[in-house]
Design a protein around this motif. Structure first.
Motif, PDB file in Angstrom:
ATOM      1  N   ASP A  51       0.845  -1.190   0.000  1.00  0.00           N
ATOM      2  CA  ASP A  51       0.000   0.000   0.000  1.00  0.00           C
ATOM      3  C   ASP A  51       0.884   1.244   0.000  1.00  0.00           C
ATOM      4  OD1 ASP A  51      -2.378   1.435   0.068  1.00  0.00           O
ATOM      5  OD2 ASP A  51      -2.324   1.593   2.242  1.00  0.00           O
ATOM      6  N   LEU A  52       0.506   2.238  -0.784  1.00  0.00           N
ATOM      7  CA  LEU A  52       1.329   3.447  -0.869  1.00  0.00           C
ATOM      8  C   LEU A  52       1.286   4.250   0.430  1.00  0.00           C
ATOM      9  CD1 LEU A  52       3.107   5.236  -2.664  1.00  0.00           C
ATOM     10  CD2 LEU A  52       1.050   6.338  -3.484  1.00  0.00           C
ATOM     11  N   MET A  53       0.062   4.429   0.981  1.00  0.00           N
ATOM     12  CA  MET A  53      -0.088   5.238   2.184  1.00  0.00           C
ATOM     13  C   MET A  53      -0.036   4.344   3.417  1.00  0.00           C
ATOM     14  SD  MET A  53      -0.287   8.248   1.013  1.00  0.00           S
ATOM     15  CE  MET A  53      -1.080   9.411   2.122  1.00  0.00           C
ATOM     16  N   LEU A  54       1.064   4.436   4.138  1.00  0.00           N
ATOM     17  CA  LEU A  54       1.246   3.632   5.343  1.00  0.00           C
ATOM     18  C   LEU A  54       1.726   4.552   6.459  1.00  0.00           C
ATOM     19  CD1 LEU A  54       3.331   0.688   3.824  1.00  0.00           C
ATOM     20  CD2 LEU A  54       0.994   0.492   4.701  1.00  0.00           C
ATOM     21  N   PRO A  55       1.426   4.207   7.706  1.00  0.00           N
ATOM     22  CA  PRO A  55       1.961   5.018   8.807  1.00  0.00           C
ATOM     23  C   PRO A  55       3.471   4.806   8.918  1.00  0.00           C
ATOM     24  CG  PRO A  55       0.802   3.081   9.648  1.00  0.00           C
ATOM     25  CD  PRO A  55       0.593   3.094   8.165  1.00  0.00           C
ATOM     26  N   GLY A  56       4.177   5.838   9.281  1.00  0.00           N
ATOM     27  CA  GLY A  56       5.624   5.735   9.431  1.00  0.00           C
ATOM     28  C   GLY A  56       6.315   5.727   8.081  1.00  0.00           C
ATOM     29  N   LEU A  57       6.897   4.606   7.748  1.00  0.00           N
ATOM     30  CA  LEU A  57       7.591   4.442   6.473  1.00  0.00           C
ATOM     31  C   LEU A  57       6.547   4.218   5.382  1.00  0.00           C
ATOM     32  CD1 LEU A  57      10.654   4.112   5.889  1.00  0.00           C
ATOM     33  CD2 LEU A  57      10.321   1.655   6.066  1.00  0.00           C
ATOM     34  N   ASP A  58       6.442   5.114   4.392  1.00  0.00           N
ATOM     35  CA  ASP A  58       5.382   4.913   3.396  1.00  0.00           C
ATOM     36  C   ASP A  58       5.825   3.945   2.288  1.00  0.00           C
ATOM     37  OD1 ASP A  58       6.800   6.265   1.453  1.00  0.00           O
ATOM     38  OD2 ASP A  58       5.414   7.942   1.307  1.00  0.00           O
ATOM     39  N   GLY A  59       4.868   3.629   1.409  1.00  0.00           N
ATOM     40  CA  GLY A  59       5.093   2.594   0.401  1.00  0.00           C
ATOM     41  C   GLY A  59       6.263   2.887  -0.528  1.00  0.00           C
ATOM     42  N   LEU A  60       6.414   4.158  -0.916  1.00  0.00           N
ATOM     43  CA  LEU A  60       7.497   4.509  -1.839  1.00  0.00           C
ATOM     44  C   LEU A  60       8.860   4.291  -1.203  1.00  0.00           C
ATOM     45  CD1 LEU A  60       6.281   7.793  -3.591  1.00  0.00           C
ATOM     46  CD2 LEU A  60       6.334   5.469  -4.495  1.00  0.00           C
ATOM     47  N   GLU A  61       8.942   4.698   0.076  1.00  0.00           N
ATOM     48  CA  GLU A  61      10.223   4.562   0.754  1.00  0.00           C
ATOM     49  C   GLU A  61      10.559   3.091   1.008  1.00  0.00           C
ATOM     50  OE1 GLU A  61      10.847   7.226   3.927  1.00  0.00           O
ATOM     51  OE2 GLU A  61      12.843   6.408   4.335  1.00  0.00           O
ATOM     52  N   LEU A  62       9.528   2.353   1.394  1.00  0.00           N
ATOM     53  CA  LEU A  62       9.720   0.921   1.635  1.00  0.00           C
ATOM     54  C   LEU A  62      10.179   0.232   0.344  1.00  0.00           C
ATOM     55  CD1 LEU A  62       9.496  -1.434   3.586  1.00  0.00           C
ATOM     56  CD2 LEU A  62       7.078  -1.613   3.028  1.00  0.00           C
ATOM     57  N   CYS A  63       9.541   0.604  -0.761  1.00  0.00           N
ATOM     58  CA  CYS A  63       9.884   0.052  -2.065  1.00  0.00           C
ATOM     59  C   CYS A  63      11.361   0.320  -2.373  1.00  0.00           C
ATOM     60  CB  CYS A  63       8.994   0.710  -3.108  1.00  0.00           C
ATOM     61  SG  CYS A  63       8.931  -0.152  -4.643  1.00  0.00           S
ATOM     62  N   ALA A  64      11.785   1.543  -2.146  1.00  0.00           N
ATOM     63  CA  ALA A  64      13.180   1.909  -2.404  1.00  0.00           C
ATOM     64  C   ALA A  64      14.120   1.079  -1.538  1.00  0.00           C
ATOM     65  CB  ALA A  64      13.386   3.398  -2.150  1.00  0.00           C
ATOM     66  N   ARG A  65      13.749   0.883  -0.267  1.00  0.00           N
ATOM     67  CA  ARG A  65      14.620   0.115   0.632  1.00  0.00           C
ATOM     68  C   ARG A  65      14.713  -1.352   0.226  1.00  0.00           C
ATOM     69  NH1 ARG A  65      14.411   2.051   6.864  1.00  0.00           N
ATOM     70  NH2 ARG A  65      14.132   4.267   6.464  1.00  0.00           N
TER      71      ARG A  65
END
Ligand code: CA
Length: 236
Positions: A51-65
């Motif tokens: 999901d793109l909108m997440l609390p804390g670390l959002d989807g885009l950042e998680l994807c990058a990591r």
């Protein structure tokens, strides 16, 4: 096939889980980005629904990591977005997601997208195949696409998502053929796809950004008014 669902809304997460388990996939759920990172390391899922909108670390950042730290497996990532402007963000940035789906979506549509992404990894042991055109080299088994550079032996590797790679493959394997949207959907997602046909236009736009010298005036992927798209390049 293990699938990780990263979604903070419990009802949506549960619906996704039920739809996929019915199809024989095993699923686990994370409710936020940080716990998802832990699960990814421990469980090595084949595919992540993010999901793109997440609390804390959002989807885009998680994807990058996830893409920065590939584990033993490099998972497929299907991004879920809610609003129009979010789609623009997902497309505009090179997120590393392989596909995306706009909420609200039907379970059937979700399952079709998941199957399309996983189909690739299930298709093992085929004969090696390489397509060469005047400007591109597509290595099907190696899953790599590159653009030829004048005077150089090695080409420039293109950074494509799974869907973009599959779309380019469809085009280069049929130079000059006119494809309508339904035919491209059939090729990319299979005949059980159902949803908005304009998803094709979005992926074409993304691919143009990556392969065209001038995406607003395409050299390779031509729009055929009233019909669809065709790929023009000289045969090698
Ligand atoms: Ca959310």
């Amino acid at each position: 096939m293990d699938i990780l669902i990263v979604e903070d809304e419990p009802e949506i997460a549960r619906l996704i889980q039920l739809s996929l388990e019915k199809e024989g996939f095993s699923c686990y759920i994370s409710r936020d980005g940080l716990s998802a990172l832990r699960v990814i390391q421990e469980q090595q899922p084949d595919l992540i629904i993010l999901d793109l909108m997440l609390p804390g670390l959002d989807g885009l950042e998680l994807c990058a990591r996830i893409r920065q730290k590939p584990g033993a497996k490099d998972p497929y990532i299907l991004m879920l977005t809610a609003k129009g402007e979010e789609i623009d963000r997902v497309i505009g940035l090179s997120t590393g997601a392989d596909d995306y789906l706009v909420k609200p979506f039907s379970p059937r549509e979700l399952v079709a997208r998941v199957r399309a992404l996983l189909r690739r990894s299930l298709r093992q042991g085929g004969q090696s195949q390489v397509y060469k055109t005047g400007h591109f080299i597509i290595d099907i088994d190696g899953r790599s696409a590159s653009r030829k550079l004048a005077g150089a032996v090695a080409g420039e590797l293109l950074d494509l998502t799974t869907l973009e790679f599959n779309l380019l493959t469809v085009f280069v394997s049929n130079l000059g053929r006119v494809w309508n949207r339904t035919q491209l959907i059939d090729k990319l997602w299979g005949s059980d796809f159902f949803g908005d046909e304009r998803v094709v236009d979005t992926h074409v736009a993304r691919l143009r950004k990556k392969i065209e010298p001038d995406p607003s005036n395409p050299t390779f992927i031509k729009t055929v008014v009233g019909a669809g798209y065709k790929f023009e390049d000289s045969a090698s």
